[in-house]
Design a protein around this motif. Structure first.
Motif, mmCIF file in Angstrom:
data_model
loop_
_atom_site.group_PDB
_atom_site.id
_atom_site.type_symbol
_atom_site.label_atom_id
_atom_site.label_comp_id
_atom_site.label_asym_id
_atom_site.label_seq_id
_atom_site.Cartn_x
_atom_site.Cartn_y
_atom_site.Cartn_z
ATOM 1 N N SER A 229 15.137 52.062 53.622
ATOM 2 C CA SER A 229 14.239 53.142 53.221
ATOM 3 C C SER A 229 14.907 54.061 52.211
ATOM 4 O O SER A 229 16.122 54.256 52.240
ATOM 5 C CB SER A 229 13.827 53.972 54.447
ATOM 6 O OG SER A 229 13.175 53.169 55.404
ATOM 7 N N SER B 88 5.476 46.320 47.219
ATOM 8 C CA SER B 88 5.708 47.162 48.392
ATOM 9 C C SER B 88 5.746 48.622 47.973
ATOM 10 O O SER B 88 6.189 48.968 46.871
ATOM 11 C CB SER B 88 7.022 46.782 49.085
ATOM 12 O OG SER B 88 8.128 46.987 48.217
ATOM 13 N N ILE C 128 3.943 50.981 54.293
ATOM 14 C CA ILE C 128 4.747 51.463 55.419
ATOM 15 C C ILE C 128 3.980 52.541 56.177
ATOM 16 O O ILE C 128 3.037 53.124 55.657
ATOM 17 C CB ILE C 128 6.089 52.040 54.929
ATOM 18 C CG1 ILE C 128 5.834 53.193 53.938
ATOM 19 C CG2 ILE C 128 6.962 50.965 54.321
ATOM 20 C CD1 ILE C 128 7.078 53.937 53.511
ATOM 21 N N CYS D 146 4.191 55.908 56.737
ATOM 22 C CA CYS D 146 4.917 56.885 55.928
ATOM 23 C C CYS D 146 4.841 58.270 56.558
ATOM 24 O O CYS D 146 3.751 58.785 56.812
ATOM 25 C CB CYS D 146 4.299 56.896 54.522
ATOM 26 S SG CYS D 146 4.984 58.115 53.409
ATOM 27 N N THR E 164 1.747 46.042 57.207
ATOM 28 C CA THR E 164 2.311 47.383 57.305
ATOM 29 C C THR E 164 3.590 47.292 58.131
ATOM 30 O O THR E 164 3.600 46.664 59.190
ATOM 31 C CB THR E 164 1.330 48.363 57.987
ATOM 32 O OG1 THR E 164 0.164 48.503 57.172
ATOM 33 C CG2 THR E 164 1.967 49.732 58.181
ATOM 34 N N ALA F 94 7.033 49.400 59.869
ATOM 35 C CA ALA F 94 7.512 50.696 60.353
ATOM 36 C C ALA F 94 8.619 50.479 61.367
ATOM 37 O O ALA F 94 8.816 49.365 61.869
ATOM 38 C CB ALA F 94 6.373 51.479 61.001
ATOM 39 N N SER G 38 11.149 46.325 64.259
ATOM 40 C CA SER G 38 10.044 46.677 63.370
ATOM 41 C C SER G 38 8.717 46.658 64.116
ATOM 42 O O SER G 38 8.470 45.766 64.933
ATOM 43 C CB SER G 38 9.951 45.702 62.193
ATOM 44 O OG SER G 38 11.092 45.767 61.372
#
Length: 395
Positions: free
Chosen positions: A130, A157, A182, A184, A273, A275, A294
């Motif tokens: 990140s 991405s 992501i 976010c 997605t 995260a 993840s």
């Protein structure tokens, strides 16, 4: 002609600048360090394309049924170097192996976050991990569009608003396009990041040559900021003590649009997605080893097919999406606005970064994060009818 009257209505996605046939829109930095479109009125032909592609003004309603998974790569090195479970790298490698192009964020030699593209495995390394600062799209949409028209596979991405900007710019669907966004929290100011880098360089007496926002020396749950300097020295500090992470996680330096985000939803334009799976110890404790897990949403048929192709390379388990977002409320909820945000930016040009952070971001990040997560989880549980059951379990 595009005109920004309220800053929370602009995400800085660059779609308008990319689509302008006269190239008369420049993305200009404001006093907070965020980019907004500025129009050269002498060159503008009033074609209206910039307004047509604005993803905030022309928000799409997405009707899909995302599936949620807990995943991590079986490649321990990739997982260690990634923010969570290393899934982005595995997908990117699939695209590269098929002769495709991967777009992502790198830190350039000036430590500025910019969108770039890779065509080799070696180039992919710069995209890993990140970057907690808003990236500059530049002409990435144009370049991606040219690759798509040449029938090259493209993986793009970015944040949800950047994916929405790309889709709006393209104005059509492409079978050879694969998008990853992501969950976010929000995008911090490039000016705040630059101020922090300058502070660290002054403190260490050397230029920063590399940054890792999610170093796992103390584990995944308590990650660290790591900076490497030209003189061979290294700075490393956990998220609760690093000054920049304090400003970021305290919502003191986020873009205005992040506080009224149009793209926080479970129904997204991306195929996948990604995260951090916060709360994995509660939902699937056998997949929590503090190395990074993840949370993956498969949002489309292409996304689900990609996960199927990765099965031999990952450890994966499907999970209840409603339970997963209890611990990951940023999936659907905008970041709260710190009441000291305005004062933070008023002082950003007056105070060194350490004094700025101490003045406006002194409350413990851990305490703040736990409180926010508890409040958000309670709201989701109540909404889904699980609050009563949860209380019984806790008792």
């Amino acid at each position: 002609m595009i005109k920004i009257t309220e800053k929370y209505n602009c995400t800085g996605c660059h779609a308008c600048a990319n689509v302008c046939p006269k190239e008369c829109i420049n993305m200009e930095s404001d006093s907070e360090g965020f980019l907004y479109p500025g129009v050269d009125l002498k060159s503008c032909i009033a074609c209206g394309l910039c307004e047509k592609v604005c993803p905030v003004s022309n928000k799409k309603d997405i009707d899909n049924e995302p599936q949620a998974f807990a995943c991590y790569s079986k490649n321990e090195q990739v997982r260690l170097e990634s923010s969570s479970g290393g899934i982005f790298t595995l997908i990117a490698e699939q695209i590269i192996n098929e002769g495709g192009v991967v777009f992502g964020v790198i830190l350039d030699k000036d430590m500025t976050a910019v969108h770039s593209y890779a065509e080799s495995m070696e180039q992919l390394k710069a995209f890993r991990g990140s970057k907690y600062v808003q990236s500059k799209i530049g002409e990435a949409y144009k370049i991606a569009g040219n690759f798509l028209k040449k029938n090259r596979k493209v993986l793009f991405s970015g944040t949800p608003c950047q994916i929405a900007g790309l889709k709006a710019y393209l104005q059509q669907e492409y079978d050879n396009l694969f998008c990853i966004d992501i969950i976010c929290h929000g995008v911090p100011s490039p000016r705040a990041w630059g101020k922090y880098v300058s502070y660290q360089e002054s403190h260490m007496g050397s230029k920063v040559q590399g940054a890792n926002f999610r170093h796992k020396d103390k584990g995944w749950n308590r990650f660290s900021m790591e900076l490497e300097f030209n003189n061979g020295t290294r700075y490393i500090q956990t998220l609760d003590k690093d000054l920049y992470m304090q400003a970021f996680l305290k919502d003191a330096c986020l873009r205005p649009s992040c506080h009224k985000c149009s793209f926080k939803t479970l129904h997204r334009q991306s195929d996948i997605t990604l995260a951090d799976f916060w709360g994995i110890q509660k939902i699937a404790p056998h997949m929590d080893d503090d190395k990074g897990t993840s949370l993956v949403f498969a949002n489309s048929g292409k996304g689900k097919l990609m996960l199927d192709r990765l099965q031999n390379l990952i450890v994966s388990e499907r999970v209840d999406i409603d339970k997963a977002v209890c611990y990951n409320p940023a999936a659907f909820r905008s970041a709260g606005e710190n009441p000291k945000r305005g004062a933070f930016f008023e002082d950003i040009g007056k105070l060194p970064f350490d004094k700025l952070a101490y003045k406006y971001c002194s409350e413990s990040i851990v305490i703040t994060a736990k409180r926010k997560m508890t409040e958000a989880a309670a709201k989701v549980l109540k909404k889904t009818g699980l609050l009563h059951a949860a209380k019984k379990v806790l008792k």
